[in-house]
Design a protein around this motif. Structure first.
Motif, PDB file in Angstrom:
ATOM      1  N   GLY A  71       0.797  -1.222   0.000  1.00  8.19           N
ATOM      2  CA  GLY A  71       0.000   0.000   0.000  1.00  8.19           C
ATOM      3  C   GLY A  71       0.830   1.271   0.000  1.00  8.19           C
ATOM      4  O   GLY A  71       1.776   1.425  -0.780  1.00  8.19           O
ATOM      5  N   ASP A  72       0.488   2.186   0.917  1.00  5.23           N
ATOM      6  CA  ASP A  72       1.159   3.486   0.933  1.00  5.23           C
ATOM      7  C   ASP A  72       2.596   3.404   1.429  1.00  5.23           C
ATOM      8  O   ASP A  72       3.332   4.400   1.385  1.00  5.23           O
ATOM      9  CB  ASP A  72       0.374   4.507   1.751  1.00  5.23           C
ATOM     10  CG  ASP A  72       0.145   4.086   3.196  1.00  5.23           C
ATOM     11  OD1 ASP A  72       0.757   3.079   3.638  1.00  5.23           O
ATOM     12  OD2 ASP A  72      -0.634   4.748   3.893  1.00  5.23           O
ATOM     13  N   GLU A  87       4.582   4.453  -1.391  1.00  2.00           N
ATOM     14  CA  GLU A  87       4.292   5.770  -1.967  1.00  2.00           C
ATOM     15  C   GLU A  87       5.597   6.467  -2.365  1.00  2.00           C
ATOM     16  O   GLU A  87       6.507   6.619  -1.542  1.00  2.00           O
ATOM     17  CB  GLU A  87       3.520   6.636  -0.977  1.00  2.00           C
ATOM     18  CG  GLU A  87       3.095   7.971  -1.555  1.00  2.00           C
ATOM     19  CD  GLU A  87       2.215   8.766  -0.610  1.00  2.00           C
ATOM     20  OE1 GLU A  87       1.938   9.933  -0.911  1.00  2.00           O
ATOM     21  OE2 GLU A  87       1.809   8.212   0.442  1.00  2.00           O
TER      22      GLU A  87
END
Length: 211
Positions: free
Chosen positions: A172-173, A176
């Motif tokens: 997920g993040d 980022e």
């Protein structure tokens, strides 16, 4: 036996202690493929086993921290590094990923075939990714669900196998700003314990953390 019990020091110490060697001793093929273009630096080998990957990296100039839940396995890593003249580039550290922090920051963090319960993967993968230094590389390789032999279910529930895309989603993040270099299913020839050939697929994720 539960999947968590299969991840304990007691389980792996007993398994390693029952035989002279569990694994082939060769480095994982994807590691060899994906690390060839990287300049040696500090590497973290997560779930080092008996040290096939760690010692291979050390021979190529990497300074390797090998972590594993099993002290018996790590003793084999250290003994092999000593025998092959790279002990000064291999450090062994016992770490239980389910209970302890992943140590340090590293230019390369590699984790091969640690088949983790689906409920735990996001947290543990994020912890492993957090050990990548700015500009460094994360390499996670596992068994892809595609083409797994039926007998695999005797040892691992189906949720312990994930595609590379699922691994990216679970991170997920935590990814980022990273560059995902490779996220794919990659086939390879393998040999079953009884000697029969089999074609398997690996789920391969290689990502680079921004500077």
């Amino acid at each position: 036996m539960t999947t968590h019990e299969q991840s304990t020091a007691a389980f792996w110490d007993e398994r390693y202690g029952a035989t002279e060697r569990v694994w082939s001793g060769e480095p994982n093929a994807v590691l060899v493929q994906e690390v060839a273009d990287l300049a040696p630096g500090a590497a973290l080998d997560v779930g080092s086993g008996e040290g096939g990957d760690a010692v291979w990296l050390a021979h190529r100039g990497w300074r390797v921290t090998a972590i594993d839940v099993s002290r018996v396995g790590l003793e084999r890593v250290a003994a092999r590094a000593q025998a092959e003249g790279v002990a000064d580039r291999v450090t062994t550290v016992p770490v239980d990923l389910f209970a302890e922090a992943v140590p340090g920051e590293h230019d390369l963090v590699t984790m091969h075939f640690m088949q983790l319960p689906g409920a735990d993967r996001p947290r543990l993968y994020r912890a492993v990714a957090g050990a990548v230094a700015p500009g460094g590389t994360l390499l996670i390789v596992g068994h892809d669900p595609e083409g797994m032999p039926p007998e695999a279910g005797q040892h691992h529930p189906a949720d312990m196998f994930a595609t590379a895309e699922e691994v990216v989603g679970e991170l997920g993040d935590a990814l980022e700003g990273w560059t995902v270099v490779v996220a794919e299913r990659r086939g390879r020839d393998a040999v079953q314990p009884d000697g029969r050939p089999r074609f398997l697929y690996d789920a391969v994720l290689r990502a680079r953390r921004p500077m």
